[in-house]
Design a protein around this motif. Sequence first.
Motif, short mmCIF file in Angstrom:
data_model
loop_
_atom_site.label_atom_id
_atom_site.label_comp_id
_atom_site.label_asym_id
_atom_site.label_seq_id
_atom_site.Cartn_x
_atom_site.Cartn_y
_atom_site.Cartn_z
N ALA A 10 -8.21 11.94 0.26
CA ALA A 10 -9.38 11.39 -0.41
C ALA A 10 -9.43 9.87 -0.30
N LEU A 11 -8.32 9.26 0.09
CA LEU A 11 -8.25 7.80 0.17
C LEU A 11 -8.62 7.30 1.56
N THR A 12 -9.19 6.10 1.58
CA THR A 12 -9.43 5.45 2.87
C THR A 12 -8.09 4.93 3.39
N VAL A 37 -6.88 -10.42 2.62
CA VAL A 37 -8.07 -10.18 1.80
C VAL A 37 -7.87 -10.93 0.48
N GLY A 38 -8.91 -10.98 -0.32
CA GLY A 38 -8.81 -11.63 -1.62
C GLY A 38 -8.10 -10.73 -2.64
N GLU A 39 -7.56 -11.36 -3.66
CA GLU A 39 -6.88 -10.60 -4.71
C GLU A 39 -7.86 -9.67 -5.43
N THR A 40 -9.10 -10.09 -5.57
CA THR A 40 -10.11 -9.23 -6.21
C THR A 40 -10.33 -7.97 -5.38
N THR A 41 -10.28 -8.10 -4.06
CA THR A 41 -10.44 -6.94 -3.19
C THR A 41 -9.28 -5.97 -3.38
N VAL A 42 -8.08 -6.49 -3.52
CA VAL A 42 -6.92 -5.64 -3.77
C VAL A 42 -7.11 -4.89 -5.09
N LYS A 43 -7.55 -5.60 -6.12
CA LYS A 43 -7.78 -4.96 -7.43
C LYS A 43 -8.83 -3.86 -7.31
N THR A 44 -9.86 -4.11 -6.51
CA THR A 44 -10.90 -3.10 -6.31
C THR A 44 -10.32 -1.87 -5.62
N HIS A 45 -9.55 -2.08 -4.56
CA HIS A 45 -8.94 -0.95 -3.85
C HIS A 45 -8.00 -0.18 -4.78
N LEU A 46 -7.19 -0.89 -5.54
CA LEU A 46 -6.26 -0.21 -6.43
C LEU A 46 -7.01 0.58 -7.50
N GLY A 47 -8.08 0.01 -8.03
CA GLY A 47 -8.89 0.73 -9.01
C GLY A 47 -9.47 2.01 -8.43
N ARG A 48 -9.90 1.96 -7.19
CA ARG A 48 -10.44 3.16 -6.53
C ARG A 48 -9.35 4.20 -6.29
N VAL A 49 -8.15 3.73 -5.93
CA VAL A 49 -7.01 4.64 -5.76
C VAL A 49 -6.75 5.38 -7.06
N THR A 51 -8.71 5.89 -9.59
CA THR A 51 -9.82 6.79 -9.93
C THR A 51 -9.80 8.05 -9.07
N LYS A 52 -9.71 7.87 -7.75
CA LYS A 52 -9.74 9.02 -6.84
C LYS A 52 -8.58 9.98 -7.07
N LEU A 53 -7.41 9.44 -7.42
CA LEU A 53 -6.24 10.29 -7.61
C LEU A 53 -6.06 10.74 -9.06
N GLY A 54 -6.91 10.24 -9.96
CA GLY A 54 -6.82 10.62 -11.36
C GLY A 54 -5.56 10.10 -12.02
N LEU A 55 -5.16 8.89 -11.63
CA LEU A 55 -3.92 8.29 -12.16
C LEU A 55 -4.26 7.28 -13.25
N ARG A 56 -3.33 7.13 -14.18
CA ARG A 56 -3.56 6.29 -15.35
C ARG A 56 -3.33 4.81 -15.08
N ILE A 59 2.04 2.27 -12.48
CA ILE A 59 3.32 3.01 -12.49
C ILE A 59 3.11 4.43 -11.98
N HIS A 60 2.06 5.08 -12.44
CA HIS A 60 1.78 6.44 -11.97
C HIS A 60 1.42 6.44 -10.48
N ALA A 61 0.80 5.36 -10.02
CA ALA A 61 0.49 5.26 -8.60
C ALA A 61 1.77 5.18 -7.77
N VAL A 62 2.75 4.43 -8.26
CA VAL A 62 4.04 4.33 -7.57
C VAL A 62 4.70 5.70 -7.51
N ILE A 63 4.73 6.39 -8.62
CA ILE A 63 5.33 7.73 -8.67
C ILE A 63 4.62 8.66 -7.68
N PHE A 64 3.29 8.62 -7.69
CA PHE A 64 2.52 9.46 -6.78
C PHE A 64 2.87 9.15 -5.32
N ALA A 65 2.97 7.87 -4.99
CA ALA A 65 3.25 7.47 -3.60
C ALA A 65 4.58 8.06 -3.13
#
Length: 75
Positions: A10-12, A37-49, A51-56, A59-65
């Motif tokens: 589901a991720l780009t 890229v800009g730091e704001t762009t990183v924050k946007t990508h992380l926010g989408r990650v 959302t798409k993965l349903g992570l809180r 920390i949960h993103a690290v565990i998922f990875a």
Amino acid sequence: MPAQRGRLAALTEREREVLALVARGLANGDIAARLFVGETTVKTHLGRVLTKLGLRDRIHAVIFAYESGLIRAGD
């Protein structure tokens, strides 16, 4: 886990890159510098990650990875 690997689809490509770098412990500013890229762009990508993965949170993103096999210990 196969189900989690399927969720990665589901991720780009850029979102997967950001997720992998987050899982390696890089801060948003470090990720931005590495990806040119800009730091704001990183924050946007992380926010989408999250959302798409349903992570809180990050920390949960690290565990998922790790659990999905996107990265492995020692990478």
